[in-house]
Write a protein that holds these residues in place. Structure first.
Motif, PDB file in Angstrom:
ATOM      1  N   ARG A 285       6.763  31.428 -41.340  1.00 34.87           N
ATOM      2  CA  ARG A 285       6.265  30.252 -40.653  1.00 34.87           C
ATOM      3  C   ARG A 285       5.415  30.656 -39.442  1.00 34.87           C
ATOM      4  O   ARG A 285       5.828  31.545 -38.668  1.00 34.87           O
ATOM      5  CB  ARG A 285       7.473  29.495 -40.119  1.00 34.87           C
ATOM      6  CG  ARG A 285       7.449  28.027 -40.361  1.00 34.87           C
ATOM      7  CD  ARG A 285       8.692  27.431 -39.768  1.00 34.87           C
ATOM      8  NE  ARG A 285       9.874  27.657 -40.632  1.00 34.87           N
ATOM      9  CZ  ARG A 285      10.965  26.882 -40.535  1.00 34.87           C
ATOM     10  NH1 ARG A 285      11.017  25.898 -39.657  1.00 34.87           N
ATOM     11  NH2 ARG A 285      11.993  27.114 -41.317  1.00 34.87           N
ATOM     12  N   GLY A 286       4.275  30.063 -39.289  1.00 27.74           N
ATOM     13  CA  GLY A 286       3.447  30.380 -38.123  1.00 27.74           C
ATOM     14  C   GLY A 286       2.710  31.694 -38.232  1.00 27.74           C
ATOM     15  O   GLY A 286       2.010  32.081 -37.305  1.00 27.74           O
TER      16      GLY A 286
ATOM     17  N   ILE B 100       0.997  26.375 -47.047  1.00 31.65           N
ATOM     18  CA  ILE B 100       0.119  26.766 -45.928  1.00 31.65           C
ATOM     19  C   ILE B 100       0.247  25.734 -44.810  1.00 31.65           C
ATOM     20  O   ILE B 100       0.310  26.071 -43.631  1.00 31.65           O
ATOM     21  CB  ILE B 100      -1.351  26.902 -46.404  1.00 31.65           C
ATOM     22  CG1 ILE B 100      -1.462  28.035 -47.421  1.00 31.65           C
ATOM     23  CG2 ILE B 100      -2.294  27.102 -45.219  1.00 31.65           C
ATOM     24  CD1 ILE B 100      -2.851  28.171 -48.044  1.00 31.65           C
ATOM     25  N   MET B 101       0.319  24.458 -45.227  1.00 29.28           N
ATOM     26  CA  MET B 101       0.437  23.382 -44.231  1.00 29.28           C
ATOM     27  C   MET B 101       1.829  23.370 -43.612  1.00 29.28           C
ATOM     28  O   MET B 101       1.969  23.417 -42.383  1.00 29.28           O
ATOM     29  CB  MET B 101       0.108  22.041 -44.905  1.00 29.28           C
ATOM     30  CG  MET B 101       0.011  20.857 -43.960  1.00 29.28           C
ATOM     31  SD  MET B 101       1.619  20.044 -43.644  1.00 29.28           S
ATOM     32  CE  MET B 101       1.758  19.034 -45.134  1.00 29.28           C
TER      33      MET B 101
ATOM     34  N   LYS C 240       4.201  25.571 -43.446  1.00 31.43           N
ATOM     35  CA  LYS C 240       4.543  26.756 -42.660  1.00 31.43           C
ATOM     36  C   LYS C 240       3.511  26.995 -41.553  1.00 31.43           C
ATOM     37  O   LYS C 240       3.663  27.928 -40.771  1.00 31.43           O
ATOM     38  CB  LYS C 240       4.619  27.986 -43.571  1.00 31.43           C
ATOM     39  CG  LYS C 240       5.779  27.936 -44.559  1.00 31.43           C
ATOM     40  CD  LYS C 240       5.648  28.986 -45.660  1.00 31.43           C
ATOM     41  CE  LYS C 240       5.932  30.380 -45.164  1.00 31.43           C
ATOM     42  NZ  LYS C 240       5.954  31.368 -46.296  1.00 31.43           N
ATOM     43  N   GLU C 241       2.507  26.159 -41.532  1.00 27.83           N
ATOM     44  CA  GLU C 241       1.441  26.296 -40.528  1.00 27.83           C
ATOM     45  C   GLU C 241       0.907  27.736 -40.497  1.00 27.83           C
ATOM     46  O   GLU C 241       0.808  28.376 -39.445  1.00 27.83           O
ATOM     47  CB  GLU C 241       1.929  25.856 -39.143  1.00 27.83           C
ATOM     48  CG  GLU C 241       0.774  25.599 -38.210  1.00 27.83           C
ATOM     49  CD  GLU C 241       1.135  24.724 -37.025  1.00 27.83           C
ATOM     50  OE1 GLU C 241       1.269  23.504 -37.177  1.00 27.83           O
ATOM     51  OE2 GLU C 241       1.260  25.257 -35.921  1.00 27.83           O
ATOM     52  N   LEU C 242       0.550  28.226 -41.671  1.00 31.09           N
ATOM     53  CA  LEU C 242      -0.035  29.565 -41.746  1.00 31.09           C
ATOM     54  C   LEU C 242      -1.482  29.545 -41.284  1.00 31.09           C
ATOM     55  O   LEU C 242      -2.140  28.504 -41.268  1.00 31.09           O
ATOM     56  CB  LEU C 242       0.022  30.082 -43.189  1.00 31.09           C
ATOM     57  CG  LEU C 242       1.409  30.203 -43.809  1.00 31.09           C
ATOM     58  CD1 LEU C 242       1.288  30.748 -45.243  1.00 31.09           C
ATOM     59  CD2 LEU C 242       2.305  31.104 -42.978  1.00 31.09           C
ATOM     60  N   SER C 243      -1.956  30.722 -40.918  1.00 27.69           N
ATOM     61  CA  SER C 243      -3.388  30.940 -40.680  1.00 27.69           C
ATOM     62  C   SER C 243      -3.850  31.938 -41.738  1.00 27.69           C
ATOM     63  O   SER C 243      -3.396  33.080 -41.739  1.00 27.69           O
ATOM     64  CB  SER C 243      -3.623  31.522 -39.282  1.00 27.69           C
ATOM     65  OG  SER C 243      -3.146  30.640 -38.297  1.00 27.69           O
ATOM     66  N   VAL C 244      -4.694  31.480 -42.643  1.00 27.69           N
ATOM     67  CA  VAL C 244      -5.188  32.331 -43.734  1.00 27.69           C
ATOM     68  C   VAL C 244      -6.642  32.662 -43.413  1.00 27.69           C
ATOM     69  O   VAL C 244      -7.498  31.776 -43.416  1.00 27.69           O
ATOM     70  CB  VAL C 244      -5.078  31.602 -45.087  1.00 27.69           C
ATOM     71  CG1 VAL C 244      -5.611  32.482 -46.216  1.00 27.69           C
ATOM     72  CG2 VAL C 244      -3.636  31.192 -45.357  1.00 27.69           C
ATOM     73  N   LEU C 245      -6.891  33.922 -43.114  1.00 27.17           N
ATOM     74  CA  LEU C 245      -8.170  34.301 -42.526  1.00 27.17           C
ATOM     75  C   LEU C 245      -8.916  35.289 -43.393  1.00 27.17           C
ATOM     76  O   LEU C 245      -8.375  36.344 -43.760  1.00 27.17           O
ATOM     77  CB  LEU C 245      -7.922  34.949 -41.157  1.00 27.17           C
ATOM     78  CG  LEU C 245      -7.021  34.183 -40.198  1.00 27.17           C
ATOM     79  CD1 LEU C 245      -6.777  34.999 -38.939  1.00 27.17           C
ATOM     80  CD2 LEU C 245      -7.626  32.838 -39.854  1.00 27.17           C
ATOM     81  N   GLY C 246     -10.143  34.964 -43.744  1.00 24.01           N
ATOM     82  CA  GLY C 246     -10.981  35.968 -44.384  1.00 24.01           C
ATOM     83  C   GLY C 246     -11.430  36.997 -43.366  1.00 24.01           C
ATOM     84  O   GLY C 246     -11.580  36.696 -42.176  1.00 24.01           O
TER      85      GLY C 246
END
Lengths: 342, 342, 342, 342
Positions: A257-258, A278-279, A281-287
């Motif tokens: 999470r986070g 993704i929502m 767990k409030e992930l940040s998925v970054l290229g």
């Protein structure tokens, strides 16, 4: 009259041919480099195998190689700060410096990027698999004496790992999982350790790569077939460097999470993702694309041997055996394969 | 002996029943609130229709409603700063304040969250669809006289929009596309405008919502069936507030290199995504979950009418017509439906 | 043969003289602009009064003015996207685009900056107080029809306010104190409000400026002589736009623990500061220099009238009365004084 | 009946006296710790010399010491995850977890902080210079076997250095100047190196400290009397850890345009600063107060010996010689002085 040299040109899929060609002449702001060492990158392998790399289709023969170092052989009239004989490594990015991405400091996203050894623009830009090349003087970084050519040629992929870690923000004290124990995955491992990350776990199906990961400082190494990521506790950071669809999906499940997922690997198909996670767990998925501003920092880490990339260089071939070198990249034992100019 | 009150309990899918029950008593740090207005959220609708919401399955009847405001009817012994008669709106989040997420300031990700009107823990926590509820005093925000009950009950969803915009970082001067013209999408529109975003385009299949979006300040509104996003130029920001799989995918295509996608909508299935584009364009794809630290800022924006949420409240029903109110949410004309306690 | 024009040259302290001079010719990437309106900035006033501005000492006569707008009168051969007759406002910054600051996106700190109407380099760069000037086409921003010349000439100072606010990070919901109710202070007020800041208090010794601040949306306005900042509660943000030593010190006292102070004003002497408080309160004290990347966002806010700068323009003089215009800047009633080309 | 123990109480300036007192009893969430090692911090020295530390004036005798480690001697009824005999180090911060600073993740700025061995609240909170103390179980971090007591007692100051570096943002590849080669300055040096900073220069008037700095990895060490900072090129980062007024001022001059200054040292007087330079160079001048979220990361770095603090511990005294230990802190050779409980 300009002198001749050998250039090793990719003429079609799976065939590089030595050509006799004119040695290039440095422009006013450029230097001529006598190439000493060139690394083979995953994108070189793509071009070699398919005569294209993702959306970039080669239209005519060109010279691969953007992990390049060598000796300054001549300097253009306006060059200051470099002299003939200097040992340098080359940043292959030549951004336009005019577009909005350049002026906002993200020149890796430049709208008009010119990149060594790439078919992204036409005419294609010849890379470093030749005896001499010219590059803008500003793309050269002078090497300390202690640094070996093999290390200097690895600065470019190291700078990619540094950028990927930079995308993730502060890493100090965080636990990370890296999927993929190839060159980039292992460089991310070394980088994370040198930036203070806590435990770093590497996942790769090849046993030899898992062993190397542990030798290089991984706290554990997993076979993804075993599905063991879930047993390893929470990861705040996940670096996807394998390009495997399964790993891309695992990233969303295994990251706490986070947490932050960074995609560095090239993934050739669409991957079904549990976007709701993704929502929730409030992930940040970054290229993370290529690199920006990381040659200087990377060179410093190499120069101090706070990062030692030499164990990753599993194979070295003379440039005349370039086709054999590309064949060697298919071995599961291969991590980084380099070409030597003697 | 404690007094009685009416509570409107969800007893099974699609049936809320008025129950006579004991009025709760405020603990030392709590206040008793006489409820005036409750909004119906998308998650309330999920519970209403299916007796579950995502992973949270109701095991017994409970009271929905976490968009709540009302009048302080009694104060616990230790409450300071609130008095009987104060008009307040309620923050429905009761994080543990002890876990690592709480102590790092991300209490929306709390490991032990208690949330009004939710079956996420058992026993479930009754929400605001009842005449009285008790909440910790610190969860109450006092309202300025000028603020209407309808606005006060909309602060919770507004705070979700503020959090989503906050996840995206600086928005001033950027172009944004919002997929979904429901309550959250339109609140993101209002929020982006009040934080200085340049042009904001809204995409929704319902014509009435597109019209409302334009009235509320969208520079354009698109029907996603028309595929028009691509004609609208580059978007640095994309807010996915529809939950539609197609929009989730479009986000990756329509967002400019270096841009940011925020997922707010609930997406019920896995969605095949062109993950290589996320890498090559160096996108940031960010989940946004509930809200954190945004009740104060949101209340200020409402109090100054820099954001006016009243046009979004399309339907108001007396609490006694709560089942009709849920039925009304199915109308394409409905944006926010609220319940009135008279 | 090139045509003549009038240029209003600063020839010594407190004397600007109309000169007949050759109209400049646009280079390939440049446009010729027929100037319509020029604002007088604090640095113009410094040059006017002292023939120097801080460290920049004028060595010969030159033309002031970097808040410039006008009509495109001619386009160089390579210019695309602009046509004769276009109304434009001019970004006065001409960074080198090559140095480390430029390539990292902070071109306001460029090592080789050229800036309109400034003696920072020699030969000095003539500014906009002349009938025609040439500038690189990329420095021009086309104006919507609805925008008045007076507003267009105020975009440059607005972009400074936007940058100062951007330095402070997220401002939404925060309470701010601005010391100084001159042009920059009031533009910071307008900007903070349009970026969602909660209450904004302005401090200025001049009653008329305090009145204007309240009219423009300040929640209160203080006379610094009254020492009232402490009674106003906690400020998370403090913008020092007065240049007064006392205000610089007050900032450290009045800003809440964990808060941010931004210095925008020019402070001519060393100021004794309670640096231990900076440590104990963990303040962030940030310089803000000129502006970077803010012309586009600012123009959008002006175009939508989400920021209306017109009340700030207290005086307008014909360019032929330029010395009178500078005299008018000394009035306490003056906020922004502009020059009109008719 | 509760057992007795020795507590070493500061009874007045420059006098610590052994007292026989009741051994404390662990509350439900607390553990009783048999103290093994306590470090002497600069604030302990202030209290020792003056019976006050900055604004915190001691009103009655109390026990100093907040750099504490030891063995768990008893656990309260609700404690999980710790057992009698566990070796632990103690985080001395006991924030309220309720105020706005706590809930936003900056608990070092807590409005109601309780801190071991401090007179900041009354009654004062006894610290670790006693045979036993009780602390909340959550304040304990279990030690790996390989970690020595001397290292464990140094985690608290290391966490301060980590926080100071964290305030500065990304440090990888940057050049840093540290003024002050005491414990904190040298820990910042070690931390910067382990976070990838490029060259780090340390400035200190004491030759022995400069020698230690170079041994610990500084690229150079300067005597501030020599004014040599200017000859060392540009520093993007400046850490002020000396408390010397001169260094506070030098920071503004020696830091490069766009760079960051972090104040960690306690500065007892107001310092005249060239604030205009802060603006023109667009510096970020950041206070750093105590530490937040850094015990875990610091422990990991110690456990892996990526940071080895042992060379900094120049003196160790038995607790019975505590007054001699404080005397020893006045020697220029002293860096960290610790107290041993045998």
């Amino acid at each position: 009259m300009s002198e001749a040299m050998q250039a090793f040109q990719l003429v079609e899929a799976r065939r590089i041919k030595a050509q006799r060609t004119a040695r290039p002449v440095a422009g006013r702001d450029e230097v001529l480099i006598a190439v000493k060492r060139v690394g083979i990158c995953g994108s070189d392998i793509e071009y070699y195998r398919h005569f294209k790399c993702g959306a970039f289709v080669a239209r005519r023969p060109f010279v691969l190689g953007h992990e390049v170092c060598g000796t300054v052989a001549a300097c253009g009239a306006d060059v200051i700060g470099l002299s003939v004989g200097d040992r340098v490594t080359v940043d292959p990015s030549m951004p336009c410096r005019q577009c909005d991405y350049c002026s906002s400091g993200r020149y890796n996203l430049c709208r008009n990027m010119r990149f060594l050894g790439s078919a992204s623009v036409d005419p294609h830009i010849d890379g470093g698999m030749r005896e001499y090349l010219t590059v803008p003087a500003r793309n050269c970084h002078r090497l300390p004496d202690s640094l070996e050519w093999s290390e200097a040629a690895a600065l470019e992929p190291l700078s990619i790992a540094l950028h990927a870690c930079s995308r993730a923000g502060a890493v100090c004290g965080k636990r990370a999982l890296i999927s993929g124990g190839g060159t980039i995955g292992l460089l991310v491992l070394l980088t994370l350790r040198s930036l203070g990350a806590a435990e770093v776990v590497v996942s790769d199906p090849v046993a030899g790569r898992r062993e190397m990961a542990v030798k290089l400082g991984a706290s554990a190494a997993l076979d993804p077939a075993g599905g063991g990521a879930a047993q390893q506790g929470e990861f705040q950071l996940f670096f996807e460097a394998s390009g495997a669809a399964q790993a891309v999906e695992t990233a969303v499940y295994a990251t706490a999470r986070g947490g932050t997922v960074v995609y560095i690997g090239t993934v050739l198909q669409d991957v079904p993702l549990p976007v709701n996670l993704i929502m929730v767990k409030e992930l940040s998925v970054l290229g993370s694309f290529r690199t920006v501003h990381q040659f200087g920092p990377g060179l410093q880490l190499l120069a101090d041997r706070r990062i030692d990339v030499r164990p990753l260089i599993t194979h070295t071939f003379p440039i005349t055996a370039v086709n054999e070198a590309f064949a060697a990249t298919e071995s599961p034992q291969a991590v980084k394969v380099q070409l030597d100019f003697v």
